[in-house]
Design a protein around this motif. Structure first.
Motif, PDB file in Angstrom:
ATOM      1  N   LYS A 129       0.821  -1.209   0.000  1.00 23.47           N
ATOM      2  CA  LYS A 129       0.000   0.000   0.000  1.00 23.47           C
ATOM      3  C   LYS A 129       0.858   1.264   0.000  1.00 23.47           C
ATOM      4  CE  LYS A 129      -3.794  -2.228   2.513  1.00 23.47           C
ATOM      5  NZ  LYS A 129      -4.579  -2.267   3.780  1.00 23.47           N
ATOM      6  N   ILE A 130       0.371   2.237  -0.759  1.00 20.46           N
ATOM      7  CA  ILE A 130       0.976   3.569  -0.785  1.00 20.46           C
ATOM      8  C   ILE A 130       0.060   4.528  -0.036  1.00 20.46           C
ATOM      9  CG2 ILE A 130       1.755   5.475  -2.240  1.00 20.46           C
ATOM     10  CD1 ILE A 130       3.444   2.949  -2.557  1.00 20.46           C
ATOM     11  N   VAL A 131       0.620   5.270   0.911  1.00 21.98           N
ATOM     12  CA  VAL A 131      -0.137   6.302   1.613  1.00 21.98           C
ATOM     13  C   VAL A 131       0.306   7.656   1.073  1.00 21.98           C
ATOM     14  CG1 VAL A 131      -0.719   7.318   3.840  1.00 21.98           C
ATOM     15  CG2 VAL A 131      -0.265   4.860   3.689  1.00 21.98           C
ATOM     16  N   ALA A 132      -0.654   8.501   0.758  1.00 19.45           N
ATOM     17  CA  ALA A 132      -0.378   9.834   0.222  1.00 19.45           C
ATOM     18  C   ALA A 132      -1.312  10.828   0.892  1.00 19.45           C
ATOM     19  CB  ALA A 132      -0.560   9.836  -1.296  1.00 19.45           C
ATOM     20  N   ARG A 133      -1.250  12.076   0.466  1.00 18.34           N
ATOM     21  CA  ARG A 133      -2.080  13.115   1.075  1.00 18.34           C
ATOM     22  C   ARG A 133      -3.127  13.612   0.084  1.00 18.34           C
ATOM     23  NH1 ARG A 133       2.811  16.903   3.290  1.00 18.34           N
ATOM     24  NH2 ARG A 133       2.575  17.665   1.148  1.00 18.34           N
ATOM     25  N   TRP A 134      -4.305  13.937   0.579  1.00 19.39           N
ATOM     26  CA  TRP A 134      -5.219  14.739  -0.217  1.00 19.39           C
ATOM     27  C   TRP A 134      -4.564  16.102  -0.443  1.00 19.39           C
ATOM     28  CZ3 TRP A 134      -8.393  11.966  -2.681  1.00 19.39           C
ATOM     29  CH2 TRP A 134      -9.042  10.878  -2.092  1.00 19.39           C
ATOM     30  N   GLY A 135      -4.917  16.752  -1.522  1.00 20.17           N
ATOM     31  CA  GLY A 135      -4.291  18.034  -1.827  1.00 20.17           C
ATOM     32  C   GLY A 135      -2.902  17.897  -2.403  1.00 20.17           C
ATOM     33  N   SER A 136      -2.581  16.711  -2.904  1.00 20.77           N
ATOM     34  CA  SER A 136      -1.249  16.475  -3.472  1.00 20.77           C
ATOM     35  C   SER A 136      -1.350  16.285  -4.977  1.00 20.77           C
ATOM     36  CB  SER A 136      -0.630  15.222  -2.854  1.00 20.77           C
ATOM     37  OG  SER A 136      -1.398  14.074  -3.201  1.00 20.77           O
ATOM     38  N   TYR A 137      -0.209  16.364  -5.646  1.00 20.96           N
ATOM     39  CA  TYR A 137      -0.145  16.007  -7.063  1.00 20.96           C
ATOM     40  C   TYR A 137       1.162  15.272  -7.307  1.00 20.96           C
ATOM     41  CZ  TYR A 137       0.068  16.062 -12.085  1.00 20.96           C
ATOM     42  OH  TYR A 137       0.166  15.666 -13.394  1.00 20.96           O
ATOM     43  N   HIS A 138       1.052  14.060  -7.862  1.00 21.71           N
ATOM     44  CA  HIS A 138       2.235  13.237  -8.093  1.00 21.71           C
ATOM     45  C   HIS A 138       2.375  12.769  -9.537  1.00 21.71           C
ATOM     46  CE1 HIS A 138       2.921  13.280  -3.821  1.00 21.71           C
ATOM     47  NE2 HIS A 138       1.721  12.800  -3.589  1.00 21.71           N
ATOM     48  N   GLY A 139       1.488  13.216 -10.422  1.00 21.49           N
ATOM     49  CA  GLY A 139       1.633  12.844 -11.812  1.00 21.49           C
ATOM     50  C   GLY A 139       0.357  12.304 -12.410  1.00 21.49           C
ATOM     51  N   PRO A 150       0.507  -2.061   9.627  1.00 21.69           N
ATOM     52  CA  PRO A 150       1.860  -1.692   9.196  1.00 21.69           C
ATOM     53  C   PRO A 150       2.480  -2.721   8.259  1.00 21.69           C
ATOM     54  CG  PRO A 150       1.599  -1.323  11.551  1.00 21.69           C
ATOM     55  CD  PRO A 150       0.365  -2.038  11.098  1.00 21.69           C
ATOM     56  N   GLU A 151       2.098  -3.974   8.424  1.00 22.37           N
ATOM     57  CA  GLU A 151       2.675  -5.029   7.592  1.00 22.37           C
ATOM     58  C   GLU A 151       2.184  -4.964   6.145  1.00 22.37           C
ATOM     59  OE1 GLU A 151      -1.273  -6.451   9.002  1.00 22.37           O
ATOM     60  OE2 GLU A 151       0.434  -5.402   9.913  1.00 22.37           O
ATOM     61  N   THR A 152       1.202  -4.064   5.847  1.00 19.42           N
ATOM     62  CA  THR A 152       0.687  -3.929   4.476  1.00 19.42           C
ATOM     63  C   THR A 152       1.154  -2.649   3.794  1.00 19.42           C
ATOM     64  OG1 THR A 152      -1.353  -2.713   5.019  1.00 19.42           O
ATOM     65  CG2 THR A 152      -1.404  -5.127   5.230  1.00 19.42           C
ATOM     66  N   VAL A 153       1.772  -1.724   4.528  1.00 19.97           N
ATOM     67  CA  VAL A 153       2.110  -0.404   3.986  1.00 19.97           C
ATOM     68  C   VAL A 153       3.552  -0.389   3.495  1.00 19.97           C
ATOM     69  CG1 VAL A 153       2.263   2.062   4.451  1.00 19.97           C
ATOM     70  CG2 VAL A 153       0.429   0.698   5.495  1.00 19.97           C
ATOM     71  N   ALA A 154       3.717  -0.040   2.228  1.00 15.90           N
ATOM     72  CA  ALA A 154       5.056  -0.005   1.620  1.00 15.90           C
ATOM     73  C   ALA A 154       5.720   1.349   1.769  1.00 15.90           C
ATOM     74  CB  ALA A 154       4.964  -0.375   0.142  1.00 15.90           C
ATOM     75  N   ALA A 155       4.958   2.439   1.522  1.00 14.22           N
ATOM     76  CA  ALA A 155       5.600   3.751   1.477  1.00 14.22           C
ATOM     77  C   ALA A 155       4.588   4.864   1.721  1.00 14.22           C
ATOM     78  CB  ALA A 155       6.273   3.958   0.121  1.00 14.22           C
ATOM     79  N   PHE A 156       5.120   5.993   2.169  1.00 17.68           N
ATOM     80  CA  PHE A 156       4.368   7.243   2.274  1.00 17.68           C
ATOM     81  C   PHE A 156       5.031   8.241   1.344  1.00 17.68           C
ATOM     82  CE2 PHE A 156       4.111  11.515   4.336  1.00 17.68           C
ATOM     83  CZ  PHE A 156       2.744  11.727   4.135  1.00 17.68           C
ATOM     84  N   ILE A 157       4.244   8.897   0.480  1.00 16.53           N
ATOM     85  CA  ILE A 157       4.779   9.880  -0.459  1.00 16.53           C
ATOM     86  C   ILE A 157       4.171  11.245  -0.180  1.00 16.53           C
ATOM     87  CG2 ILE A 157       3.035   9.301  -2.218  1.00 16.53           C
ATOM     88  CD1 ILE A 157       5.183  10.019  -4.340  1.00 16.53           C
ATOM     89  N   ALA A 158       5.009  12.278  -0.245  1.00 18.35           N
ATOM     90  CA  ALA A 158       4.524  13.645  -0.052  1.00 18.35           C
ATOM     91  C   ALA A 158       5.493  14.621  -0.687  1.00 18.35           C
ATOM     92  CB  ALA A 158       4.358  13.963   1.434  1.00 18.35           C
ATOM     93  N   GLU A 159       4.964  15.778  -1.078  1.00 12.57           N
ATOM     94  CA  GLU A 159       5.783  16.885  -1.563  1.00 12.57           C
ATOM     95  C   GLU A 159       6.305  17.667  -0.354  1.00 12.57           C
ATOM     96  OE1 GLU A 159       3.168  18.564  -5.173  1.00 12.57           O
ATOM     97  OE2 GLU A 159       2.033  17.818  -3.449  1.00 12.57           O
ATOM     98  N   PRO A 160       7.587  17.994  -0.302  1.00 14.60           N
ATOM     99  CA  PRO A 160       8.087  18.797   0.828  1.00 14.60           C
ATOM    100  C   PRO A 160       7.317  20.108   1.009  1.00 14.60           C
ATOM    101  CG  PRO A 160       9.918  17.852  -0.373  1.00 14.60           C
ATOM    102  CD  PRO A 160       8.678  17.542  -1.181  1.00 14.60           C
ATOM    103  N   VAL A 161       7.003  20.756  -0.107  1.00 18.06           N
ATOM    104  CA  VAL A 161       6.115  21.919  -0.134  1.00 18.06           C
ATOM    105  C   VAL A 161       5.049  21.599  -1.169  1.00 18.06           C
ATOM    106  CG1 VAL A 161       5.899  24.386  -0.615  1.00 18.06           C
ATOM    107  CG2 VAL A 161       7.990  23.507   0.455  1.00 18.06           C
TER     108      VAL A 161
END
Length: 435
Positions: free
Chosen positions: A124-134, A196-207
């Motif tokens: 699983k990938i965890v990200a934020r609402w209000g983000s843009y990654h492509g 936790p055993e299912t989550v691979a990464a958290f992605i976020a923009e520094p700003v």
């Protein structure tokens, strides 16, 4: 009749014929001040002859080799020059063709890392609402921008999302105290709920970039987030596609808070528009684990020899021209002048940013922060008025609640001059009169 499938159907576009520094000229001889660097892409300025020369020289000797058949001096030299600048130890760099490809690579790399360690359930990938990654499918799934996701919702749904880091509209009851800590607690709770055993990464923009318009996190955010990820064995991915290569006044946005991601993605500024270049970098720890087991991934144009030559030339220009420092200093002046000029405008809610990455949030009512409804097309009207007066701006919609909310974003080349900064501010001020 044109046979081009255009990027936008909203207007007839002028034909660009020449560009230099912070200016672009069209076929009618009209000069535009590139106050957005395209889409915050152009850092070193247009028309840099050293970069164009490096591109031509490399293409004359070797223009293309496949990454499974050859390495090249250009690729090796670029990685050697860039690695010490990255906010991670013993960095290894995978060159691609842009930010979306870099994000897809990062997700697969995170999965490969956990597979190599025997943690097969971590996906699983965890990200934020209000983000843009492509805009590729996996990157769009992680992205938290409703307007871009809506047409493709049936294809999405794998990523898990936590709230945006958006100080101007922060919903946390404790705001402005402990906002960063509270966001970290929410991430911790989310990881625990998912397992936790299912989550691979958290992605976020520094700003936060395109979706929230240079929304800067509180200073306690990144240290707390990093600690949560480390505690759960979740890889931290920093999306530096917009914030990297000097845009925020540091080499990378992560540097402002001494964040040390496991994986970092970049694009835009690494090629400065001269070549479609992006990259995924990982720490030596991640690389050592993955390289022992292999990485099932690849693109036809990854590890591109001409792209690497351009990347090296751009890196040299940033270094020798002190352009990171220029972004910091000129960004401070742009933010100050813009705040003084429009900060009290009845339709401006917030002026914010770091370095030459500055956002202006447009609102209908300052007291309530009520956004313009989408039907008002507020940003489009301001952009059109500005373009007529010749500065080019970048915009975004949906920042407030998904459909509503408008932003203007300024991200000019780092070579912008003092008179051009003043010109940009004056013309943005005039453009706001259309509201």
């Amino acid at each position: 009749m044109s046979h081009v499938f255009p990027r936008t159907f909203l207007s007839e576009l002028p034909t660009a014929v020449r560009a230099e520094g912070s200016s672009i000229w069209d076929a009618d001889g009209k000069r535009y001040l590139d106050a957005a660097g395209g889409a915050l892409v152009v850092g070193i300025g247009h028309g840099d002859r050293a970069v164009v020369g490096a591109m031509a020289t490399q293409a004359e000797s070797v223009a293309y080799v496949h990454g499974t058949q050859f390495t090249s001096e250009a690729v090796e030299s670029y990685a050697t020059a860039l690695a010490p600048l990255l906010p991670m130890d013993d960095a290894h760099i995978y060159l691609v063709s842009g930010g979306s490809e870099a994000v897809e690579t990062a997700f697969k790399l995170a999965r490969a890392y956990h597979l190599a360690r025997g943690d097969e359930s971590r996906h699983k990938i965890v990200a934020r609402w209000g983000s843009y990654h492509g805009n590729t499918r996996g990157a769009l799934d992680a992205s938290g921008r409703e307007s871009l996701r809506r047409p493709y919702e049936p294809w999405l749904g794998q990523a898990v999302h936590v709230p945006p880091v958006y100080e101007y509209r922060c919903p946390l009851p404790s705001h402005p105290d402990r906002c960063g800590q509270r966001h970290a607690e929410i991430l911790d709770e989310t990881i625990r709920i998912e397992g936790p055993e299912t989550v691979a990464a958290f992605i976020a923009e520094p700003v936060a970039g395109a979706t929230l318009g240079a929304a800067v996190p509180p200073d306690d955010y990144w240290p707390a987030i990093q600690e949560v990820c480390r505690r759960h064995g979740v890889l931290l991915i920093a999306d530096e596609v917009m914030t990297g290569f000097g845009r925020t006044g540091q080499w990378f946005g992560s540097d402002h808070w001494a964040a040390r991601p496991d994986i970092l993605v970049a694009g835009k500024g690494c090629g400065s528009g001269y070549w479609p270049l992006g990259l995924t970098a990982c720490s030596g720890t991640v690389f050592d684990v993955v390289s022992a087991h292999g990485f099932v991934h690849g693109f036809t144009y990854s590890h591109h020899v001409v792209g690497a030559a351009v990347g090296t030339a751009v890196l040299d220009r940033i270094r020798h021209g002190s352009l990171v420092e220029a972004s910091r200093d000129k960004g401070e002046r742009l933010l100050k002048q813009l705040t003084e000029a429009v900060g009290e405008d009845r339709h401006v809610g917030d002026v914010r940013g770091l370095g030459l990455m500055v956002g202006v949030e447009l609102i209908q009512d300052r007291a309530t922060k009520e956004p313009f409804p989408r039907t008002e097309r507020a940003a489009e009207r301001v952009l059109a008025a500005a373009k007529e007066d010749c500065p080019l701006l970048y915009s975004s919609t949906g920042c407030a609640d998904g459909p509503s909310g408008y932003l203007l974003i300024l991200g000019p080349p780092f070579v912008i001059t003092e008179p051009e900064i003043t010109e940009a501010v004056e013309k943005v001020t005039r453009a706001l009169d259309v509201l």
